[in-house]
Design a protein around this motif. Structure first.
Motif, PDB file in Angstrom:
ATOM      1  N   GLU A 143      10.650 -32.492 -44.121  1.00  0.00           N
ATOM      2  CA  GLU A 143       9.963 -31.827 -45.362  1.00  0.00           C
ATOM      3  C   GLU A 143       9.075 -30.606 -44.502  1.00  0.00           C
ATOM      4  O   GLU A 143       8.829 -29.628 -45.074  1.00  0.00           O
ATOM      5  CB  GLU A 143       9.317 -32.487 -46.112  1.00  0.00           C
ATOM      6  CG  GLU A 143       8.409 -31.808 -47.130  1.00  0.00           C
ATOM      7  CD  GLU A 143       7.473 -32.906 -47.919  1.00  0.00           C
ATOM      8  OE1 GLU A 143       6.807 -32.302 -48.535  1.00  0.00           O
ATOM      9  OE2 GLU A 143       8.086 -34.020 -48.039  1.00  0.00           O
ATOM     10  N   TYR A 144       8.353 -31.026 -43.465  1.00  0.00           N
ATOM     11  CA  TYR A 144       7.431 -30.260 -42.806  1.00  0.00           C
ATOM     12  C   TYR A 144       7.925 -28.867 -42.152  1.00  0.00           C
ATOM     13  O   TYR A 144       7.150 -28.018 -42.303  1.00  0.00           O
ATOM     14  CB  TYR A 144       6.547 -31.405 -41.948  1.00  0.00           C
ATOM     15  CG  TYR A 144       5.188 -30.445 -41.181  1.00  0.00           C
ATOM     16  CD1 TYR A 144       4.367 -30.267 -42.211  1.00  0.00           C
ATOM     17  CD2 TYR A 144       5.253 -30.066 -39.957  1.00  0.00           C
ATOM     18  CE1 TYR A 144       2.973 -29.777 -41.617  1.00  0.00           C
ATOM     19  CE2 TYR A 144       3.957 -29.474 -39.454  1.00  0.00           C
ATOM     20  CZ  TYR A 144       2.946 -29.162 -40.125  1.00  0.00           C
ATOM     21  OH  TYR A 144       1.708 -28.630 -39.793  1.00  0.00           O
ATOM     22  N   PHE A 145       8.961 -29.136 -41.534  1.00  0.00           N
ATOM     23  CA  PHE A 145       9.397 -27.838 -40.928  1.00  0.00           C
ATOM     24  C   PHE A 145      10.115 -27.008 -41.974  1.00  0.00           C
ATOM     25  O   PHE A 145       9.882 -25.897 -41.688  1.00  0.00           O
ATOM     26  CB  PHE A 145      10.669 -28.227 -39.998  1.00  0.00           C
ATOM     27  CG  PHE A 145      10.145 -28.584 -38.513  1.00  0.00           C
ATOM     28  CD1 PHE A 145      10.267 -27.820 -37.398  1.00  0.00           C
ATOM     29  CD2 PHE A 145       9.472 -29.818 -38.196  1.00  0.00           C
ATOM     30  CE1 PHE A 145       9.686 -28.067 -36.232  1.00  0.00           C
ATOM     31  CE2 PHE A 145       9.081 -30.073 -36.940  1.00  0.00           C
ATOM     32  CZ  PHE A 145       9.163 -29.168 -35.992  1.00  0.00           C
ATOM     33  N   THR A 146      10.538 -27.617 -43.176  1.00  0.00           N
ATOM     34  CA  THR A 146      10.823 -26.671 -44.068  1.00  0.00           C
ATOM     35  C   THR A 146       9.713 -25.930 -44.588  1.00  0.00           C
ATOM     36  O   THR A 146       9.665 -24.821 -44.819  1.00  0.00           O
ATOM     37  CB  THR A 146      11.482 -27.426 -45.261  1.00  0.00           C
ATOM     38  OG1 THR A 146      12.785 -28.209 -44.749  1.00  0.00           O
ATOM     39  CG2 THR A 146      11.959 -26.676 -46.106  1.00  0.00           C
ATOM     40  N   ARG A 147       8.758 -26.669 -44.835  1.00  0.00           N
ATOM     41  CA  ARG A 147       7.304 -26.012 -45.331  1.00  0.00           C
ATOM     42  C   ARG A 147       6.722 -24.937 -44.440  1.00  0.00           C
ATOM     43  O   ARG A 147       6.206 -23.943 -44.988  1.00  0.00           O
ATOM     44  CB  ARG A 147       6.236 -27.244 -45.544  1.00  0.00           C
ATOM     45  CG  ARG A 147       6.557 -28.027 -46.797  1.00  0.00           C
ATOM     46  CD  ARG A 147       5.260 -29.015 -47.128  1.00  0.00           C
ATOM     47  NE  ARG A 147       5.535 -29.885 -48.350  1.00  0.00           N
ATOM     48  CZ  ARG A 147       5.511 -29.472 -49.295  1.00  0.00           C
ATOM     49  NH1 ARG A 147       4.811 -28.274 -49.715  1.00  0.00           N
ATOM     50  NH2 ARG A 147       5.543 -30.182 -50.476  1.00  0.00           N
ATOM     51  N   LYS A 148       7.126 -25.322 -43.323  1.00  0.00           N
ATOM     52  CA  LYS A 148       6.540 -24.238 -41.996  1.00  0.00           C
ATOM     53  C   LYS A 148       7.585 -23.104 -41.988  1.00  0.00           C
ATOM     54  O   LYS A 148       7.463 -22.036 -41.036  1.00  0.00           O
ATOM     55  CB  LYS A 148       6.348 -24.748 -40.670  1.00  0.00           C
ATOM     56  CG  LYS A 148       5.499 -25.796 -40.771  1.00  0.00           C
ATOM     57  CD  LYS A 148       4.030 -24.901 -40.825  1.00  0.00           C
ATOM     58  CE  LYS A 148       2.800 -25.703 -40.545  1.00  0.00           C
ATOM     59  NZ  LYS A 148       1.609 -25.027 -40.539  1.00  0.00           N
ATOM     60  N   GLY A 149       8.685 -22.997 -43.052  1.00  0.00           N
ATOM     61  CA  GLY A 149       9.610 -21.751 -43.170  1.00  0.00           C
ATOM     62  C   GLY A 149      10.959 -21.776 -42.232  1.00  0.00           C
ATOM     63  O   GLY A 149      11.577 -21.039 -42.471  1.00  0.00           O
ATOM     64  N   PHE A 150      11.126 -22.999 -41.835  1.00  0.00           N
ATOM     65  CA  PHE A 150      12.554 -23.096 -41.199  1.00  0.00           C
ATOM     66  C   PHE A 150      13.497 -23.640 -42.183  1.00  0.00           C
ATOM     67  O   PHE A 150      13.285 -24.289 -42.903  1.00  0.00           O
ATOM     68  CB  PHE A 150      12.275 -24.462 -39.838  1.00  0.00           C
ATOM     69  CG  PHE A 150      11.481 -23.817 -38.688  1.00  0.00           C
ATOM     70  CD1 PHE A 150      12.104 -23.323 -37.800  1.00  0.00           C
ATOM     71  CD2 PHE A 150      10.121 -24.017 -38.763  1.00  0.00           C
ATOM     72  CE1 PHE A 150      11.519 -22.930 -36.568  1.00  0.00           C
ATOM     73  CE2 PHE A 150       9.343 -23.486 -37.450  1.00  0.00           C
ATOM     74  CZ  PHE A 150       9.959 -23.283 -36.601  1.00  0.00           C
ATOM     75  N   LYS A 151      14.601 -22.766 -41.948  1.00  0.00           N
ATOM     76  CA  LYS A 151      15.934 -23.358 -42.362  1.00  0.00           C
ATOM     77  C   LYS A 151      16.248 -24.679 -41.701  1.00  0.00           C
ATOM     78  O   LYS A 151      16.397 -24.980 -40.478  1.00  0.00           O
ATOM     79  CB  LYS A 151      17.056 -22.639 -42.440  1.00  0.00           C
ATOM     80  CG  LYS A 151      16.899 -21.446 -43.087  1.00  0.00           C
ATOM     81  CD  LYS A 151      18.200 -20.394 -42.781  1.00  0.00           C
ATOM     82  CE  LYS A 151      17.851 -19.286 -43.778  1.00  0.00           C
ATOM     83  NZ  LYS A 151      18.832 -18.108 -43.429  1.00  0.00           N
ATOM     84  N   THR A 152      15.998 -26.080 -42.256  1.00  0.00           N
ATOM     85  CA  THR A 152      15.930 -27.322 -41.639  1.00  0.00           C
ATOM     86  C   THR A 152      17.402 -28.021 -42.079  1.00  0.00           C
ATOM     87  O   THR A 152      17.580 -28.419 -43.097  1.00  0.00           O
ATOM     88  CB  THR A 152      14.720 -28.138 -41.952  1.00  0.00           C
ATOM     89  OG1 THR A 152      13.711 -27.238 -41.872  1.00  0.00           O
ATOM     90  CG2 THR A 152      14.518 -29.146 -41.166  1.00  0.00           C
ATOM     91  N   TYR A 153      17.892 -28.787 -41.008  1.00  0.00           N
ATOM     92  CA  TYR A 153      19.087 -29.325 -40.854  1.00  0.00           C
ATOM     93  C   TYR A 153      19.152 -30.661 -40.299  1.00  0.00           C
ATOM     94  O   TYR A 153      18.441 -30.945 -39.323  1.00  0.00           O
ATOM     95  CB  TYR A 153      20.458 -28.694 -40.207  1.00  0.00           C
ATOM     96  CG  TYR A 153      20.598 -27.286 -40.900  1.00  0.00           C
ATOM     97  CD1 TYR A 153      21.861 -27.217 -41.790  1.00  0.00           C
ATOM     98  CD2 TYR A 153      19.847 -26.017 -40.958  1.00  0.00           C
ATOM     99  CE1 TYR A 153      22.180 -25.900 -42.424  1.00  0.00           C
ATOM    100  CE2 TYR A 153      20.299 -25.116 -41.572  1.00  0.00           C
ATOM    101  CZ  TYR A 153      21.223 -24.875 -42.415  1.00  0.00           C
ATOM    102  OH  TYR A 153      21.679 -23.661 -43.038  1.00  0.00           O
ATOM    103  N   MET A 154      19.646 -31.877 -40.820  1.00  0.00           N
ATOM    104  CA  MET A 154      19.649 -32.993 -40.108  1.00  0.00           C
ATOM    105  C   MET A 154      21.121 -33.454 -39.869  1.00  0.00           C
ATOM    106  O   MET A 154      21.912 -33.505 -40.858  1.00  0.00           O
ATOM    107  CB  MET A 154      18.940 -33.991 -41.013  1.00  0.00           C
ATOM    108  CG  MET A 154      17.317 -33.856 -41.241  1.00  0.00           C
ATOM    109  SD  MET A 154      16.703 -35.258 -42.036  1.00  0.00           S
ATOM    110  CE  MET A 154      17.514 -35.234 -43.630  1.00  0.00           C
ATOM    111  N   GLY A 155      21.291 -33.803 -38.694  1.00  0.00           N
ATOM    112  CA  GLY A 155      22.924 -34.168 -38.603  1.00  0.00           C
ATOM    113  C   GLY A 155      22.743 -35.860 -38.312  1.00  0.00           C
ATOM    114  O   GLY A 155      22.022 -36.290 -37.469  1.00  0.00           O
TER     115      GLY A 155
END
Length: 387
Positions: free
Chosen positions: A123-135
């Protein structure tokens, strides 16, 4: 020098204190227990979802298919695929997407809400503006595993000794590997930052953290060639060794048109391995948490890696010197070739008490800000070519 370190820590902490104030869509997280959840500001997403990367089929003979109702004919079974979950923020930055892959005996839950209900890095990296993926590692969690050899042992076509080993992580394993303190007395380190109440210590203690620990089935992988696979520990020591999860991470980076790859613990070496795969041209940044260095890189490997910024980060309470010899060797090789490799031990920044699981520690967002600061300084932005 100490004053400079304290100023750096204060600057980093201050830079990450304010979250993006996004509106309209509530953020719903998933802790081990609903009552553990802490409230989060609203989060607006442009998109979110999940998909699979890679995968192949193999034929299953009817005698290995159960229940027998479905065993009249042979059929194909899918293996080697990697499950990926993602979030794209409404106002994403121009930086490359970031891909997180978990370690041993865990799943993508590592990056989600912390065991005590706080905001996780997903959630945090998304809030910081990153397109965030978890593999999710191949052979683990929602990626599934290859069960064929277990069926062959069941039918007597393989001796039991040929059954792939399953690595089962116990509470003692966790206390030791995750560096929490003394297991026998259940005494944490005095400055321990992991939420120890979730592993049975202190007031209102629970065992919630252990709910995210699952059996490790890496030894079932089609590319599990490590000689240590007999005891379930199948982490390759050769960066060029065939292995399913790094294969799929390289494929994902290519599909995304460039990505920053993050590995932790068991998967810490995977981003480097992914960058070295044939046809891998889109690994734009390598972040390896809790080591993952290789001291046996070839000249061809170094020629690739010198063009990719690399960050290695470790926490506190190691009983061995940091950086380890493998990282000293790798960093020397990369820098001599003109590359960019940074080793960060959090205690050297004046940040003490972090466990092996610092993405879940009580200062997890402060540690995330250190990583984001490194990305912004070392990884070239996707569209503007500035670093």
């Amino acid at each position: 020098m100490q004053k400079q370190k304290r100023r750096l820590v204060r600057k980093i902490a201050a830079g990450g204190a304010a979250l993006l104030s996004l509106a309209f869509v509530p953020a719903i997280a998933a802790a081990q227990e609903l009552s553990d959840l802490k409230s989060s500001p609203p989060l607006t997403l442009k998109g979110e979802g999940s998909f699979f990367v890679g995968g192949s089929t193999h034929v299953i003979d009817p005698k290995y298919i159960s229940p027998s109702t479905f065993s009249a004919d042979s059929g194909n079974s899918m293996i080697n695929q990697m499950y990926v979950q993602y979030q794209i923020p409404q106002n994403n930055i121009d930086q490359y997407p970031i891909v997180f892959v978990h370690g041993c005996c865990l799943t993508s839950k590592t990056w989600e809400t912390t065991p005590d209900g706080r905001m996780g890095w997903y959630e945090y990296f998304t809030r910081k503006g990153f397109k965030t993926y978890m593999g999710e590692q191949v052979g683990r969690g929602r990626s599934g595993f290859d069960a064929l050899n277990y069926q062959k042992v069941l039918t007597g076509d393989l001796p039991g000794s040929k059954n792939p080993a399953i690595l089962i992580a116990t509470d003692k394993f966790a206390w030791s590997v995750f560096r929490w303190g003394d297991f026998d007395t259940k005494t944490p380190f005095k400055d321990e930052r992991f939420p120890m109440q979730t592993v049975g210590v202190g007031k209102n203690a629970t065992l919630d953290f252990y709910k995210q620990v699952i059996p490790d089935l890496n030894s079932t992988l089609s590319e599990a060639s490590s000689p240590t696979c007999a005891d379930g520990n199948c982490t390759p020591s050769d960066p060029n060794a065939p292995f399913n999860s790094p294969d799929n991470m390289a494929l994902l980076a290519n599909q995304l048109g460039g990505a920053i790859l993050v590995g932790h613990s068991q998967s810490s070496g995977y981003p480097t391995m992914a960058a070295l795969r044939p046809g891998s041209t889109n690994v734009k940044g390598i972040i390896q948490l809790e080591t993952g260095c290789f001291s046996n890189l070839t000249a061809a490997n170094i020629k690739v890696l010198k063009n990719i910024p690399i960050l290695i980060m470790v926490g506190d309470h190691f009983t061995t010197a940091q950086p380890p010899a493998t990282c000293v060797t790798m960093q020397k090789q990369i820098k001599q070739a003109g590359g960019d490799m940074t080793f960060v031990a959090l205690p050297d920044l004046g940040i003490h008490g972090n466990s092996h699981m610092f993405m879940q520690d009580n200062n997890n967002l402060q540690v995330a800000d250190i990583i984001i600061n490194w990305i912004n300084k070392h990884v070239r932005f996707k569209n503007h070519g500035h670093g």
